[in-house]
Design a protein around this motif. Sequence first.
Motif, PDB file in Angstrom:
ATOM      1  N   SER A  27       5.218 -65.974 -45.452  1.00  0.00           N
ATOM      2  CA  SER A  27       3.966 -66.031 -44.698  1.00  0.00           C
ATOM      3  C   SER A  27       4.183 -66.290 -43.214  1.00  0.00           C
ATOM      4  O   SER A  27       3.338 -65.935 -42.394  1.00  0.00           O
ATOM      5  CB  SER A  27       3.059 -67.108 -45.280  1.00  0.00           C
ATOM      6  N   CYS A  34       0.517 -63.816 -44.506  1.00  0.00           N
ATOM      7  CA  CYS A  34      -0.025 -64.373 -45.753  1.00  0.00           C
ATOM      8  C   CYS A  34      -0.329 -63.279 -46.769  1.00  0.00           C
ATOM      9  O   CYS A  34      -0.425 -63.548 -47.960  1.00  0.00           O
ATOM     10  CB  CYS A  34      -1.260 -65.230 -45.492  1.00  0.00           C
ATOM     11  N   GLY A  37       2.750 -63.082 -48.635  1.00  0.00           N
ATOM     12  CA  GLY A  37       2.954 -64.418 -49.190  1.00  0.00           C
ATOM     13  C   GLY A  37       2.082 -64.648 -50.409  1.00  0.00           C
ATOM     14  O   GLY A  37       2.538 -65.146 -51.435  1.00  0.00           O
ATOM     15  N   SER A  56       0.406 -70.104 -48.147  1.00  0.00           N
ATOM     16  CA  SER A  56       0.415 -68.862 -47.374  1.00  0.00           C
ATOM     17  C   SER A  56      -0.383 -69.007 -46.088  1.00  0.00           C
ATOM     18  O   SER A  56       0.053 -68.564 -45.021  1.00  0.00           O
ATOM     19  CB  SER A  56      -0.180 -67.716 -48.194  1.00  0.00           C
ATOM     20  N   ASN A  60       1.150 -68.790 -42.344  1.00  0.00           N
ATOM     21  CA  ASN A  60       0.691 -67.729 -41.465  1.00  0.00           C
ATOM     22  C   ASN A  60       0.154 -68.258 -40.137  1.00  0.00           C
ATOM     23  O   ASN A  60       0.377 -67.673 -39.086  1.00  0.00           O
ATOM     24  CB  ASN A  60      -0.373 -66.893 -42.157  1.00  0.00           C
TER      25      ASN A  60
END
Length: 167
Positions: A27, A34, A37, A56, A60
């Motif tokens: 991520s 994400c 992820g 995630s 991110n």
Amino acid sequence: MQEVCTAIQEFLSAHGIPDWLVVFIISLCPVLECRLGMFTAISLLHMNPFFGFIISFLGNILPIPFILLLINKIFEWLKKVPFINKPIYWLEEKTLKKRDKIDKYGVWGLLIFVAIPLPGTGGWTGALLASLLHLDRKKSFGVICIGVFIAGLIISILSSVFYVAVF
């Protein structure tokens, strides 16, 4: 997409990295973010979707403030370095081609840009775009976080449907 996630997940897991950290690392990465992820968390690692979503999302958004604060200075420095300056100019040009939505809709355009889970959109590109357009950093960070959250929800739903359909 599944092949990329599987390769990264297997490589990291083979080196003793726990599943939650695999999702976090994926991520963090530009392009993967994400979106991959979440896919990895739900579809490959069979992680609790809520837990996978949180990891995630955090992975991110972690680089976003640094991009908003530093990328313009880093780009100016890299433009002075031979052989590196051409990719930097290319990246700026490619990113600025996406500015029409931001110019037309303002922060709502940035939100929509980040929230739609398509290649070339997302938190990294949204932060780069906000920086290159010299948008307000605090407002941009909030809008990008909301966009990443929405994109994460969309991918969570799609990954869960994929997981149910395949397994």
